[in-house]
Write a protein that holds these residues in place. Structure first.
Motif, PDB file in Angstrom:
ATOM      1  N   SER A  83      11.102 -41.295  -5.251  1.00 31.47           N
ATOM      2  CA  SER A  83      12.472 -41.289  -6.091  1.00 31.47           C
ATOM      3  C   SER A  83      12.497 -41.375  -8.204  1.00 31.47           C
ATOM      4  CB  SER A  83      12.923 -42.320  -5.402  1.00 31.47           C
ATOM      5  OG  SER A  83      12.515 -44.131  -5.615  1.00 31.47           O
ATOM      6  N   VAL A  84      11.325 -41.890  -8.319  1.00 31.44           N
ATOM      7  CA  VAL A  84      11.147 -42.444 -10.196  1.00 31.44           C
ATOM      8  C   VAL A  84      10.712 -40.692 -10.233  1.00 31.44           C
ATOM      9  CG1 VAL A  84      11.313 -44.857  -9.026  1.00 31.44           C
ATOM     10  CG2 VAL A  84       9.225 -43.423 -10.161  1.00 31.44           C
ATOM     11  N   MET A  85       9.708 -39.548  -9.919  1.00 34.12           N
ATOM     12  CA  MET A  85       9.659 -38.762 -10.139  1.00 34.12           C
ATOM     13  C   MET A  85       9.685 -38.247 -11.731  1.00 34.12           C
ATOM     14  SD  MET A  85       6.138 -38.694  -9.604  1.00 34.12           S
ATOM     15  CE  MET A  85       5.862 -41.115 -10.281  1.00 34.12           C
ATOM     16  N   GLY A  86      11.403 -38.124 -11.586  1.00 36.44           N
ATOM     17  CA  GLY A  86      12.185 -37.591 -12.186  1.00 36.44           C
ATOM     18  C   GLY A  86      12.811 -37.943 -13.489  1.00 36.44           C
ATOM     19  N   GLN A  87      12.493 -39.255 -13.653  1.00 34.92           N
ATOM     20  CA  GLN A  87      12.550 -40.106 -14.598  1.00 34.92           C
ATOM     21  C   GLN A  87      11.755 -40.128 -15.278  1.00 34.92           C
ATOM     22  OE1 GLN A  87      12.632 -44.230 -13.202  1.00 34.92           O
ATOM     23  NE2 GLN A  87      14.527 -44.205 -11.333  1.00 34.92           N
ATOM     24  N   ALA A  88      12.732 -40.606 -17.486  1.00 31.72           N
ATOM     25  CA  ALA A  88      11.897 -40.215 -18.061  1.00 31.72           C
ATOM     26  C   ALA A  88      10.623 -41.343 -17.863  1.00 31.72           C
ATOM     27  CB  ALA A  88      12.555 -41.177 -19.113  1.00 31.72           C
ATOM     28  N   TRP A  89       9.119 -40.690 -18.830  1.00 30.36           N
ATOM     29  CA  TRP A  89       8.002 -41.812 -19.314  1.00 30.36           C
ATOM     30  C   TRP A  89       8.019 -42.134 -20.176  1.00 30.36           C
ATOM     31  CZ3 TRP A  89       3.629 -40.489 -21.315  1.00 30.36           C
ATOM     32  CH2 TRP A  89       2.238 -41.852 -21.319  1.00 30.36           C
ATOM     33  N   MET A  90       7.967 -43.290 -20.585  1.00 27.95           N
ATOM     34  CA  MET A  90       8.185 -44.644 -21.128  1.00 27.95           C
ATOM     35  C   MET A  90       8.864 -43.834 -22.730  1.00 27.95           C
ATOM     36  SD  MET A  90       5.052 -46.117 -21.097  1.00 27.95           S
ATOM     37  CE  MET A  90       4.917 -46.774 -22.898  1.00 27.95           C
ATOM     38  N   GLY A  91       9.659 -43.536 -22.240  1.00 24.19           N
ATOM     39  CA  GLY A  91      10.994 -43.016 -22.569  1.00 24.19           C
ATOM     40  C   GLY A  91      11.192 -41.714 -23.932  1.00 24.19           C
ATOM     41  N   SER A  92       9.886 -40.747 -22.975  1.00 18.11           N
ATOM     42  CA  SER A  92       9.798 -39.655 -23.859  1.00 18.11           C
ATOM     43  C   SER A  92      10.704 -38.673 -22.940  1.00 18.11           C
ATOM     44  CB  SER A  92       8.594 -38.495 -23.395  1.00 18.11           C
ATOM     45  OG  SER A  92       8.395 -38.532 -22.439  1.00 18.11           O
ATOM     46  N   ASP A  93      10.423 -37.202 -23.100  1.00 17.13           N
ATOM     47  CA  ASP A  93      11.390 -35.928 -22.423  1.00 17.13           C
ATOM     48  C   ASP A  93      10.145 -35.261 -21.432  1.00 17.13           C
ATOM     49  OD1 ASP A  93      13.823 -35.470 -23.997  1.00 17.13           O
ATOM     50  OD2 ASP A  93      12.400 -35.551 -25.977  1.00 17.13           O
TER      51      ASP A  93
END
Length: 257
Positions: A115-125
């Motif tokens: 469920s978190v795979m679509g979220q931003a990684w380390m505040g990036s795009d």
């Protein structure tokens, strides 16, 4: 009569040669899935160690993140944050279908879900899935070869990727432009389930790394956020490292440097 027969035979031979030539040309064009697979293999390899600088660009500020990463095929990867000091030591692990995040500041090992795979990684795009590759661009999508187009002086195959019904993926559609020479990912567009463009990936400064040629600078630009992007710059790519599966462990996440 003899001349006519000879000419007729010669014509048949020439026709046959032209047909064979046509078959040969068609045989030289790989299928859509072969193109995507070759591009994926070119950028990842069987074993890869990399050092990367990520710059997150926003209208009023920028932030740099130092990254070291190890991967083995599609099933194993370990990513370590080396800077800034606030995030230093944080690590991400993929072992087949299991995903973990070690946060040294709070001493916690967190199991990550799909469920978190679509979220931003380390505040990036970039998304979590972009970096950890839970989904596979080869196995989780169907592939359709559209045509060839020129992108920044590269002749490219344009391939449409549509997710398979059973695949748990982030994107509703992916469009890739892959160079016909070397199978280098030059440009990729990511769409949501409503076929709305979300992000565009652009690869620049193609350079040799060992026997491979890849883009050494990668930019991700969100479609709906002006003056915002994330830039990845390759400092080192080593495809010759031998990395054992035992390296990709929760214990190693806490100690790797």
């Amino acid at each position: 009569m003899e001349l006519i027969l000879k000419n007729g035979f010669a014509g048949l031979c020439l026709t046959g040669l032209f047909l064979l030539a046509g078959i040969d040309v068609q045989a030289q064009t790989p299928s859509a899935v072969e193109i995507v697979k070759k591009a994926d293999e070119n950028s990842r390899g069987d074993n890869l160690y990399s050092e990367i600088k990520m710059t997150v660009v926003r209208p009023t500020w920028t932030r740099e993140v130092g990254i070291k990463s190890w991967s083995k095929g599609d099933d194993y990867s370990l990513t370590l944050i080396t800077s800034p000091a606030k995030e230093k030591g944080q690590a991400f692990l993929k072992r087949q279908k299991d995903l973990w995040n070690w946060q040294p500041a709070i001493g916690r090992m967190i199991k990550m879900s799909s469920s978190v795979m679509g979220q931003a990684w380390m505040g990036s795009d970039f998304t979590n899935d972009d970096l950890m590759r839970e989904s596979s661009i080869v196995n989780d999508y169907t592939h359709q070869l559209e045509k060839t187009e020129e992108i920044r002086e590269f002749d490219c195959y344009k391939v449409i990727l549509i997710p398979k019904e059973e695949a748990a993926v982030v994107w509703g559609k992916v469009v890739m432009w892959i160079s016909t020479n070397g199978f280098i990912e030059i440009k990729t567009e990511f769409y949501d389930e409503d076929n709305v463009l979300v992000n565009t990936f652009d690869g620049y400064d193609v350079k040799p790394f060992g026997k491979r040629r890849i883009a050494s600078r990668m930019e991700v630009i969100p479609a709906d956020k002006p003056n915002q992007k994330t830039v990845m710059e390759v400092i080192k790519y080593d495809f010759d490292s031998v990395i054992n599966e035992s390296f990709f462990s929760q214990q190693n996440m806490k100690t790797v440097r």
